[in-house]
Structure formats: structure tokens, C-alpha cells
Write a protein that holds these residues in place. Structure first.
Motif, PDB file in Angstrom:
ATOM      1  N   MET A   1      35.055  30.272  19.507  1.00 23.33           N
ATOM      2  CA  MET A   1      36.218  30.413  20.388  1.00 23.33           C
ATOM      3  C   MET A   1      35.803  31.016  21.724  1.00 23.33           C
ATOM      4  SD  MET A   1      39.410  31.785  18.172  1.00 23.33           S
ATOM      5  CE  MET A   1      40.117  30.831  16.839  1.00 23.33           C
ATOM      6  N   LYS A   2      36.599  30.716  22.747  1.00 25.25           N
ATOM      7  CA  LYS A   2      36.388  31.311  24.055  1.00 25.25           C
ATOM      8  C   LYS A   2      37.524  32.290  24.345  1.00 25.25           C
ATOM      9  CE  LYS A   2      33.850  27.488  26.175  1.00 25.25           C
ATOM     10  NZ  LYS A   2      33.816  26.545  27.336  1.00 25.25           N
ATOM     11  N   LYS A   3      37.181  33.354  25.068  1.00 25.85           N
ATOM     12  CA  LYS A   3      38.159  34.385  25.403  1.00 25.85           C
ATOM     13  C   LYS A   3      38.774  34.115  26.772  1.00 25.85           C
ATOM     14  CE  LYS A   3      35.520  37.965  25.248  1.00 25.85           C
ATOM     15  NZ  LYS A   3      35.120  39.397  25.343  1.00 25.85           N
ATOM     16  N   GLY A   4      40.093  34.106  26.818  1.00 27.46           N
ATOM     17  CA  GLY A   4      40.797  33.945  28.074  1.00 27.46           C
ATOM     18  C   GLY A   4      41.797  35.060  28.287  1.00 27.46           C
ATOM     19  N   ILE A   5      42.241  35.197  29.521  1.00 31.87           N
ATOM     20  CA  ILE A   5      43.302  36.148  29.849  1.00 31.87           C
ATOM     21  C   ILE A   5      44.161  35.524  30.945  1.00 31.87           C
ATOM     22  CG2 ILE A   5      41.902  37.384  31.570  1.00 31.87           C
ATOM     23  CD1 ILE A   5      43.332  39.987  30.582  1.00 31.87           C
ATOM     24  N   CYS A   6      45.456  35.775  30.909  1.00 30.50           N
ATOM     25  CA  CYS A   6      46.344  35.290  31.957  1.00 30.50           C
ATOM     26  C   CYS A   6      46.022  36.031  33.249  1.00 30.50           C
ATOM     27  CB  CYS A   6      47.798  35.522  31.573  1.00 30.50           C
ATOM     28  SG  CYS A   6      48.350  34.545  30.154  1.00 30.50           S
ATOM     29  N   LEU A   7      45.822  35.300  34.319  1.00 27.22           N
ATOM     30  CA  LEU A   7      45.441  35.923  35.583  1.00 27.22           C
ATOM     31  C   LEU A   7      46.498  36.926  36.037  1.00 27.22           C
ATOM     32  CD1 LEU A   7      43.306  35.979  37.824  1.00 27.22           C
ATOM     33  CD2 LEU A   7      44.607  34.179  38.990  1.00 27.22           C
ATOM     34  N   GLY A   8      47.758  36.652  35.732  1.00 29.95           N
ATOM     35  CA  GLY A   8      48.826  37.567  36.101  1.00 29.95           C
ATOM     36  C   GLY A   8      48.762  38.901  35.387  1.00 29.95           C
ATOM     37  N   CYS A   9      47.951  38.994  34.340  1.00 27.20           N
ATOM     38  CA  CYS A   9      47.790  40.244  33.592  1.00 27.20           C
ATOM     39  C   CYS A   9      46.595  41.058  34.075  1.00 27.20           C
ATOM     40  CB  CYS A   9      47.623  39.945  32.104  1.00 27.20           C
ATOM     41  SG  CYS A   9      49.037  39.125  31.343  1.00 27.20           S
ATOM     42  N   VAL A  10      45.875  40.520  35.037  1.00 31.01           N
ATOM     43  CA  VAL A  10      44.676  41.191  35.540  1.00 31.01           C
ATOM     44  C   VAL A  10      45.009  41.880  36.854  1.00 31.01           C
ATOM     45  CG1 VAL A  10      42.269  40.903  36.252  1.00 31.01           C
ATOM     46  CG2 VAL A  10      43.229  39.433  34.455  1.00 31.01           C
ATOM     47  N   PRO A  11      44.852  43.220  36.942  1.00 27.06           N
ATOM     48  CA  PRO A  11      45.165  43.915  38.195  1.00 27.06           C
ATOM     49  C   PRO A  11      44.075  43.717  39.235  1.00 27.06           C
ATOM     50  CG  PRO A  11      44.265  45.467  36.604  1.00 27.06           C
ATOM     51  CD  PRO A  11      44.374  44.139  35.888  1.00 27.06           C
ATOM     52  N   GLY A  12      44.433  43.986  40.484  1.00 25.20           N
ATOM     53  CA  GLY A  12      43.458  43.888  41.566  1.00 25.20           C
ATOM     54  C   GLY A  12      44.147  43.795  42.908  1.00 25.20           C
ATOM     55  N   ALA A  13      43.458  44.267  43.935  1.00 20.50           N
ATOM     56  CA  ALA A  13      44.028  44.258  45.277  1.00 20.50           C
ATOM     57  C   ALA A  13      44.049  42.862  45.874  1.00 20.50           C
ATOM     58  CB  ALA A  13      43.255  45.214  46.182  1.00 20.50           C
ATOM     59  N   SER A  14      43.225  41.962  45.336  1.00 21.11           N
ATOM     60  CA  SER A  14      43.162  40.590  45.844  1.00 21.11           C
ATOM     61  C   SER A  14      42.887  39.651  44.691  1.00 21.11           C
ATOM     62  CB  SER A  14      42.041  40.458  46.880  1.00 21.11           C
ATOM     63  OG  SER A  14      40.775  40.615  46.259  1.00 21.11           O
ATOM     64  N   LEU A  15      43.082  38.362  44.933  1.00 17.51           N
ATOM     65  CA  LEU A  15      42.754  37.370  43.911  1.00 17.51           C
ATOM     66  C   LEU A  15      41.295  37.475  43.511  1.00 17.51           C
ATOM     67  CD1 LEU A  15      44.535  34.023  44.872  1.00 17.51           C
ATOM     68  CD2 LEU A  15      44.712  35.253  42.696  1.00 17.51           C
ATOM     69  N   GLU A  16      40.427  37.657  44.491  1.00 15.80           N
ATOM     70  CA  GLU A  16      38.999  37.741  44.188  1.00 15.80           C
ATOM     71  C   GLU A  16      38.695  38.946  43.306  1.00 15.80           C
ATOM     72  OE1 GLU A  16      34.610  37.220  46.149  1.00 15.80           O
ATOM     73  OE2 GLU A  16      36.401  36.929  47.385  1.00 15.80           O
ATOM     74  N   ASP A  17      39.347  40.075  43.567  1.00 13.79           N
ATOM     75  CA  ASP A  17      39.159  41.256  42.726  1.00 13.79           C
ATOM     76  C   ASP A  17      39.543  40.958  41.276  1.00 13.79           C
ATOM     77  OD1 ASP A  17      38.315  42.751  44.874  1.00 13.79           O
ATOM     78  OD2 ASP A  17      40.261  43.749  45.187  1.00 13.79           O
ATOM     79  N   ARG A  18      40.595  40.190  41.113  1.00  9.67           N
ATOM     80  CA  ARG A  18      41.083  39.899  39.763  1.00  9.67           C
ATOM     81  C   ARG A  18      40.127  38.967  39.016  1.00  9.67           C
ATOM     82  NH1 ARG A  18      47.013  38.204  41.521  1.00  9.67           N
ATOM     83  NH2 ARG A  18      47.398  37.863  39.297  1.00  9.67           N
ATOM     84  N   PHE A  19      39.608  37.968  39.705  1.00 11.85           N
ATOM     85  CA  PHE A  19      38.623  37.092  39.071  1.00 11.85           C
ATOM     86  C   PHE A  19      37.357  37.869  38.707  1.00 11.85           C
ATOM     87  CE2 PHE A  19      41.185  33.561  40.576  1.00 11.85           C
ATOM     88  CZ  PHE A  19      40.927  32.566  39.645  1.00 11.85           C
ATOM     89  N   LYS A  20      36.918  38.735  39.610  1.00  4.23           N
ATOM     90  CA  LYS A  20      35.711  39.520  39.350  1.00  4.23           C
ATOM     91  C   LYS A  20      35.908  40.434  38.142  1.00  4.23           C
ATOM     92  CE  LYS A  20      32.331  42.569  41.533  1.00  4.23           C
ATOM     93  NZ  LYS A  20      32.267  43.514  40.398  1.00  4.23           N
ATOM     94  N   LEU A  21      37.076  41.070  38.048  1.00  4.96           N
ATOM     95  CA  LEU A  21      37.354  41.960  36.924  1.00  4.96           C
ATOM     96  C   LEU A  21      37.366  41.190  35.604  1.00  4.96           C
ATOM     97  CD1 LEU A  21      38.134  44.633  35.628  1.00  4.96           C
ATOM     98  CD2 LEU A  21      40.510  44.242  36.378  1.00  4.96           C
ATOM     99  N   ALA A  22      37.991  40.020  35.602  1.00  2.00           N
ATOM    100  CA  ALA A  22      38.014  39.206  34.376  1.00  2.00           C
ATOM    101  C   ALA A  22      36.594  38.860  33.931  1.00  2.00           C
ATOM    102  CB  ALA A  22      38.827  37.939  34.606  1.00  2.00           C
ATOM    103  N   LYS A  23      35.750  38.512  34.881  1.00  2.81           N
ATOM    104  CA  LYS A  23      34.354  38.192  34.563  1.00  2.81           C
ATOM    105  C   LYS A  23      33.608  39.426  34.080  1.00  2.81           C
ATOM    106  CE  LYS A  23      30.645  35.658  34.384  1.00  2.81           C
ATOM    107  NZ  LYS A  23      30.523  34.554  33.385  1.00  2.81           N
ATOM    108  N   ASP A  24      33.764  40.538  34.786  1.00  2.22           N
ATOM    109  CA  ASP A  24      33.066  41.767  34.411  1.00  2.22           C
ATOM    110  C   ASP A  24      33.472  42.244  33.019  1.00  2.22           C
ATOM    111  OD1 ASP A  24      31.783  41.759  36.845  1.00  2.22           O
ATOM    112  OD2 ASP A  24      33.032  43.318  37.743  1.00  2.22           O
ATOM    113  N   ALA A  25      34.720  41.984  32.644  1.00  2.00           N
ATOM    114  CA  ALA A  25      35.212  42.423  31.334  1.00  2.00           C
ATOM    115  C   ALA A  25      34.775  41.499  30.202  1.00  2.00           C
ATOM    116  CB  ALA A  25      36.733  42.527  31.360  1.00  2.00           C
TER     117      ALA A  25
END
Length: 260
Positions: A1-25
Motif C-alpha cells: 500500500m501507499k500512504k497518502g494524505i489530503c493536502l487540505g489536512c497539511v498545514p503550511g504558509a504556502s502550497l510548497e511548504d505543504r508539499f514539502k511537509l508531506a514528503k518530509d513526513a
């Protein structure tokens, strides 16, 4: 299985911050909401590529405000337009699935009307989905509709389309059913999974491991139907240190997916 998260559930000051956090996590992909323009979709795709993430699915945004079960043809038309936008966005970002809430039963819409009206509209949408090779995945939500796994399976099958499927939400089903039962009944119809925790007595959504869900039974059921696609978390951040929730959800998913 692959792990996903809804982008709207990821905090961040910008879209790029949110993508980076999802990847880092440690997530493999993010699910996006429908956006208004092709440029927005292209930007999301670009950010996903930059951080090595997939966008496996798009959550349609029009189905609550403009339900396909509405008695007003103009409302149903707006709902169809919203789905067309979702399908186009999915094509641009490389997603193979669009989540759809098919209907809403309420004081003014009977169960039978919701069933018939939604199927008429989805049959037409399915023709577009087939051309684009994108699944329309029906999600189980608290809409007083498709209240048994047998009926859910029949509803999907009646479209007679490979591209109309199920988007199964493990947490949502806890209010009136047992997820492992539903998973085995829906079987290969399931194309994507949402997860969140749920406490039955309190009727309260929670984080994954702080819930009444029997995750070991759930994972056995997924194994039984040979499900090997995305399991996407749909929970918001903490009020303090909001980024920590993303790391915790990722770790909880690791434990759940391991089945141990």
C-alpha cells in the motif's frame, strides 16, 4: 500500500511548504481538492513532481452545495459541471480517481429520488470518465444514502462501467457498520481508501490509533480483497505544533499497514 494524505489536512504558509511537509513526513502522495483553473492544476502537478509525490486522487468540491439528487435541474447541472472540472483537473495532475458523493437524502429528496437522479447523471459522467480513463469513485458519507454494503455494491454495478467504483472511508462507516464487513462485500470495486479514527459511543472523529476501529481486522480484509493502492488520511493538524500531526499520522499509518 501507499500512504497518502489530503493536502487540505497539511498545514503550511504556502502550497510548497505543504508539499514539502508531506514528503518530509514520509507520504507517497497527496489528494487535492478540485481547483478552478488549468494553471492551478499545473502548479500542483509541478510541486508534486518537485518533491517526488504523486497526486493519486481529486476530491470533487461541488457535490455538497450542488447535489446530483437535487430536484432542481439547474442544481444538478452545476454538480455535473463541477465533476467535469474535477475530471479535467485529475487528467492534468495525473490522478486516476475522482471522489464523488453521489446524492443526499433529506426532507425534500426521497431515497428513491436520490437513487434515480444520481444514477442518470453519473451514467453520463461515466462516458467521459471512460474516455479519460479516470475512475469516478463513490464515497460513503453521512448523507443518509447507500446504507448497506450490499446496496452500495449493487449501486456501483448497475452503471456497468469499469470506471465507476467505490471510494471507501473506514472512519465514516463506523457510525452504522463494520468496516471489515463492507470491505469484503465491496471487494475489487474499491479503488481508493480514506482513513480517520472514530469513537462510536461519543460519535466523534479522532486520530487513527485513538479510536474504536479494529485496524488489524481492517487490514486483514484489505489483504483478502488484494487491495494494494492508496490509503489516504483525512485528519487535520494539531492546534499546537500543527506540523507534528502530519508526522504522527504517517507513523500511525506505518503501524496500521504493517498489520502488527
Amino acid at each position: 500500500m501507499k500512504k497518502g494524505i489530503c493536502l487540505g489536512c497539511v498545514p503550511g504558509a504556502s502550497l510548497e511548504d505543504r508539499f514539502k511537509l508531506a514528503k518530509d513526513a514520509g507520504f507517497d502522495g497527496v489528494e487535492i481538492n478540485t481547483v478552478d483553473t488549468d494553471e492551478e492544476s499545473k502548479n500542483l502537478k509541478s510541486l508534486a513532481d518537485k518533491y517526488g509525490l504523486e497526486i493519486p486522487s481529486v476530491m470533487n468540491s461541488a457535490h455538497w452545495e450542488f447535489p446530483l439528487s437535487s430536484p432542481d435541474p439547474e442544481v444538478r447541472k452545476k454538480s455535473v459541471e463541477g465533476m467535469m472540472k474535477s475530471l479535467k483537473s485529475a487528467k492534468i495532475v495525473g490522478a486516476d480517481t475522482v471522489l464523488l458523493v453521489p446524492a443526499v437524502v433529506n426532507d425534500n429528496v426521497t431515497y428513491e429520488q436520490a437513487y434515480e437522479r444520481s444514477q442518470i447523471e453519473i451514467k453520463e459522467l461515466a462516458k467521459v470518465a471512460e474516455e479519460m480513463k479516470i475512475y469516478i469513485a463513490i464515497e460513503n458519507v453521512w448523507n443518509k444514502f447507500l446504507l448497506s454494503p450490499i446496496e452500495f455494491a449493487r449501486y456501483v454495478d448497475e452503471f456497468k462501467s469499469e470506471y465507476v467504483a467505490a471510494y471507501f472511508d473506514v472512519g465514516n462507516i463506523m457510525l452504522y457498520g463494520y468496516p471489515h464487513h463492507w470491505i469484503r462485500t465491496l471487494g475489487s470495486r474499491i479503488k481508493k481508501i480514506h482513513v480517520k479514527g472514530f469513537r462510536v459511543g461519543a460519535k466523534l472523529f479522532t486520530y487513527l490509533l485513538d479510536s474504536d476501529i479494529n485496524w488489524k481486522e481492517v487490514m486483514k480484509a484489505f489483504e483478502d480483497i488484494s487491495y494494494n493502492n492508496y490509503i489516504t488520511a483525512e485528519m487535520g493538524p494539531f492546534s499546537s505544533y500543527p506540523d507534528q500531526a502530519v508526522y504522527d499520522i504517517s507513523a500511525h499509518l506505518d503501524r496500521i499497514i504493517s498489520g502488527k
